[in-house]
Every structure is written in C-alpha cells, then in structure tokens.
Design an enzyme around this catalytic site. Sequence first.
Site, short mmCIF file in Angstrom:
data_model
loop_
_atom_site.label_atom_id
_atom_site.label_comp_id
_atom_site.label_asym_id
_atom_site.label_seq_id
_atom_site.Cartn_x
_atom_site.Cartn_y
_atom_site.Cartn_z
N HIS A 141 0.84 -1.20 0.00
CA HIS A 141 0.00 0.00 0.00
C HIS A 141 0.88 1.26 0.00
O HIS A 141 0.72 2.15 -0.84
CB HIS A 141 -0.92 -0.01 1.23
CG HIS A 141 -1.82 1.16 1.34
ND1 HIS A 141 -3.15 1.12 0.98
CD2 HIS A 141 -1.60 2.45 1.73
CE1 HIS A 141 -3.71 2.31 1.16
NE2 HIS A 141 -2.78 3.14 1.63
N GLU A 142 1.81 1.32 0.94
CA GLU A 142 2.66 2.51 1.05
C GLU A 142 3.55 2.68 -0.18
O GLU A 142 3.83 3.80 -0.60
CB GLU A 142 3.50 2.46 2.33
CG GLU A 142 2.68 2.43 3.63
CD GLU A 142 1.64 3.53 3.73
OE1 GLU A 142 1.81 4.61 3.12
OE2 GLU A 142 0.61 3.31 4.42
N HIS A 157 1.84 4.76 -2.75
CA HIS A 157 1.98 6.21 -2.54
C HIS A 157 3.38 6.68 -2.92
O HIS A 157 3.55 7.74 -3.52
CB HIS A 157 1.72 6.55 -1.06
CG HIS A 157 0.30 6.35 -0.63
ND1 HIS A 157 -0.77 6.88 -1.33
CD2 HIS A 157 -0.23 5.70 0.44
CE1 HIS A 157 -1.89 6.54 -0.70
NE2 HIS A 157 -1.59 5.82 0.36
N HIS A 166 3.79 6.87 -6.63
CA HIS A 166 3.01 8.02 -7.11
C HIS A 166 3.82 9.31 -6.89
O HIS A 166 3.96 10.13 -7.80
CB HIS A 166 1.69 8.04 -6.32
CG HIS A 166 0.63 8.94 -6.89
ND1 HIS A 166 -0.58 9.09 -6.28
CD2 HIS A 166 0.58 9.74 -7.98
CE1 HIS A 166 -1.32 9.93 -6.98
NE2 HIS A 166 -0.63 10.34 -8.02
ZN LIG Z 1 -3.03 5.26 1.79
#
Ligand SMILES: [Zn+2]
Length: 611
Positions: free
Chosen positions: A396-397, A400, A403
């Site tokens: 998940h991290e 980010h 991105h």
């Molecule tokens: Zn998040």
Amino acid sequence: MGSVFSYAPNRERKDVPEKYKWDNSILYESIDDWKKERESLETKIGVLKSFDGRMCENAGTFYSTLRLYFDIYKNYYKLADYSGRLADEDVRISINQALNQQSNILGTKLGEASSFINPEILKTDPEKIKNFFNEVKELNEFKFYVNDILRLRDHTLSAREEQILASAGMITSTADEIFGIFDNAEKPNARVTLSTGEEVELTSSAYSKYKKADNRADRELVMKSTFENYKKFQNTIGANLAGKLRGDYFYAKNRNYKTVLDSSLNGNMIPVSVYENLIKQIHLNLPTLHRFLKLKARMLGVDIVHYYDLYTPLVKTVDFKYSIEEGQKLLLDVFKPMGEEYVSTVKKAFDERWIDYIPTKGKRSGAYSSGAQYDYHPYILTNWTDDFGSVSTLTHELGHTMHSYFSNKHQSFVDAQYATFVAEIASTINETLLNDYMVNNVKSDQEKLYLLGSYLDLLRTTIFRQTSFAEFELELHNRIENGDPLTGEEISRMYYGIVKKYYGNDEGVSVVDDYVSYEWAMVPHFVNYTYYVYQYSTSLIYATAFAEKIIKEGQPAVDKFFNILNGGSSDYPIELIKKAGLDPLTSEAFDLTMAKMNSVMDQMEEILNKK
Ligand SMILES: [Zn+2]
C-alpha cells in the site's frame, strides 16, 4: 531463508542493521546543516513579506513573488520531512522533537508571510494577470496554480470578511471537540458478561474486538449493548451533530455556494454528479452485496445473517510468514503487471534504503509514505512483524511512494502534490494486485478461501458501507439546507432506513435489528469530516477497475494509468482519471468492480461445493 532478522519486541534502534533503516544522509549531512537551512529559510521568509502589497505591480514582481514562495516552500518541505521522520524514529529523544517543533513554527510563519498571495491575485484585474503570463515565459510554471486561485474568485470574500469567517472557526470546531470528549472520556460505557464468564466494559476498542467474537450470542450482546448505550444519548449527540452541519452550511452559504456538497467538491473541481453517480451505481449493485450476505450466512452456518454477524471473518486466519527479504522478493513479482519501470523503481526503493522497516522502542507506530522532499526520493515508515499484514501494508505505502516519485519526476514542484481523490487509487491498486497474485499462487484451498474472504470483507466495508455513509451524510445536509428540524431521534430513523435498504432487510436477505438505528452516533467521521468518506469507496472502485484493465489489456492500460502516477496535480483529479482510461461519470468502473466481486464469490463457492 538463511540469516533472517526476525521480529522481536522491545528492540532498540541501535541494534537494527543499517540496511533495514532509511537513509536520511542524502537530505542533510548533519543537524548543523539542517539548522543552517532553517535559518536561511527564515531570512527568505522575511524577503517574501516585502512583496506584500506590491506583488501584482508588474510581471517582474509577480514572477519574483511566486518563484520565491515556491522555492521556500520546496525547501521547507524537505526540512520538515527530515525533522518529522527523525522525530518518528524515537519519540523519546527530545532534541529531535524540539527540531520538529522548530519546523512547525517555521511552517506557521511561512503560512502567515504568504497569506497575501491569494487576495492580491484576486483583487487584480484578470486581464492584467493574463498579460503577465504573455510577458514572462517562465510564469508558465505557475499557470495551473494561478488559474485555480482565479477560478475560486466568486467564492472568495473581501479580506475583512475572510477574517471573520476564519475566526468563526473557533466556534464551529466546538462540535468536534464535544464529541471527542464525550465519546472518549465522559460517556459511561455498557458492561456485559460474555459466555466465557468474562466481564467486559464496552469501550470503543473492546467493541472493535468483541464484535468479531466467534460465539454468536456474544457478538449479538456486544453490538446490541453498545448501540443501545448510544440510544440513551441520541438526542444530545444528534443536537451536537446538527450544530456541526449548520456550521458547514454557514461557510458554504457565505462563500456563495448553494449546498455544502457544492462547496466541498469544488476545491478539487469534482462534479457533484460524481457523488450522485456513486450512490446511484451502488444502489443498482445492491444485489451483489446481497449475494455476499447469503454466502456469509452459508459460511457461518446460519439461516440468515444478522447485522451483528458482519464482522466475523468468513474464514479463520491463515498464518502466512514473511521475512523482509521474502516480502521484497514477493512484491517484485506482484508488481510485474505494472511494467518494468515500476518494478525497477520499487527495487531501487529496496536497495537504496528508502524504507524504515523494524519496530523499535519509541518508534512511531503504523505506516506512512512521505513524498514531500521533491529533489530526492520518497520515504516509507513501517513496522514489520513478519506476517502477511506487513506485506500488504508495505505494498500500500509503495503505491503512494511510486506516485510521489513519478509525479516529482514529471512535474515541477508547483504541480507535484497530488489530491486525496487520486492518492488512494495508486495505493489500493497495489493491494488488489497483491491479492490476485496470492490467490493464484497459494497451494491450499483453505489459504485461498482466507484471501478471497478477506477481500470480500474489504469490498463490503469500503465500498458498500462507506457509500451508505455518504448517502446518509447527503441526507443530513439536505435536511439542514431545506431548513427542516433535525433531532437525534429523526437522525436514527434516517440511518436505520438506509442500512435496511443496503442490507436487504425487507427482502429477507439479512436482519437489521432495530437497535442498529443508533450506530451513527458512534461514528466519529460524521462530526469530524465533511464529504470525505465517499473517497474511500471511489478509490477502491477505480483502483479495482484499473487493476482489471491492466491485467486484461497489459502494457497499453499501464501506459494510460501512468497519467495518474506521473500527473501530480497538473490537472484536476477527474481529468487525470479520464486520461488514465476511466470516466467516473459512467458505470464502467462499477461494472468492472462488481464483476470482480462476483467472480471472487464464484471461486469461493466452487471451493465450498467441493467440500
Ligand atoms: Zn493510503
């Protein structure tokens, strides 16, 4: 694997090998360097102030102000990121906490010193500003930023009026405070005796734990007692919530918006129809939720599920074990559908120490990604405990982080920071890929059932439950905006109606007992946020749809998706999503997501039918 540095409680940071810690040295060689930069930023903030009142005199002063502002801003981000992460390494070290406080003070100073920028741009003739852009080519970098300020002209008031609205914040924040104090400290909690004889005080954490209880009578008792306890205070909590809603309307009305929804979504130029479409599409897809509820009944071995059965996992936890190295190796495989550039960048994050893995004494708990320092690379803080949760948090991290990395690489600093509306698409798509990979690669049916079951629970809570919250929020605001009275009792009736509809109570799909009416009173989001939770649903729906496209279409879909990853805030979120290949105003994302949810249920039923 051979020498594995496995999880141990109470470890000290000094005992962790360097390769498992993030490398901060690329930002500053020493604290002295950090202090020098802080002083130099302080001086520059003084210079920025000198443009107050003369920013829009001519193209030269206009450019100099924006250039200086964003240069300070960029270095301030680097400074604050460094001290913030240093403070997170060990909260017991007070010198690092003090450093972090110095960053915060500097941030406040920067905010105050730059507060003239928007009003000065807005009170200048738009033609004059247009000419600035023709005169100075370099201004192009600030075009989107300035246009966005101009776009909000009709909703920005005079300086005096803005001051009054800002000071009203002292009053309108009261509802949030009251709820916090009441719910966390002063509310008397219900007490119950479980089937084991254990006596439990139903605090919010005890509720979270025991609502999942294996024993059906226990979980019913826990939910019923918790919600009925809130019933005693429904009119107090309701009056407080109504006060918060009136506060929202006060701001919206005074900023020349018709509704709070208009005002909340306009910040990121999200059309109201995106919100309406979410609710409409989810209504159309309630049969998919109902199929899930029936499957849940079958797996729990009951005739019909009650609302209190929802949090019991479909399948008992399976023990997946991962060392950090095994997790890294797995993720490099998982990300293959995202293409070579994505995978090689993730490998760089592993090899160049972007990540701080090990839980140690005094380290901040949880996980986050920080992409604030523009000229370097993002960082991740996590707390690895050798389980599957550690892998899925990291994936998940990393979403980010990738991105931030790609947006920083492709956009100028001014346009690099992305909006919340797109942020969770980048992280959630990774979790979806991880889940798919695992389902395809685990050996036993039990493991497969576990993965599919937790995935379905995620879709139920994130898509259906959050959309029901979004619908409830809209109804609440509508009442206030129509001038209708709103009592706690009325709020409970509204809430109960929505939950019964979603969970198919009247169609005999599940039973929503009457005490569920009071659940809203324990959800802090309604009083803490305004039109925020719908983004949990949209993010997961869009991410699921993008993942489906990427898996089916391959590289062309990946290339399109990079319009989000590379895009930062160079365009509004909806435009970025469209460029990435989905139109949020149609049913496409919903159709793909619901097809996926149904196929997961097909797979589960196939395994169950074998048994
Ligand atoms: Zn998040």
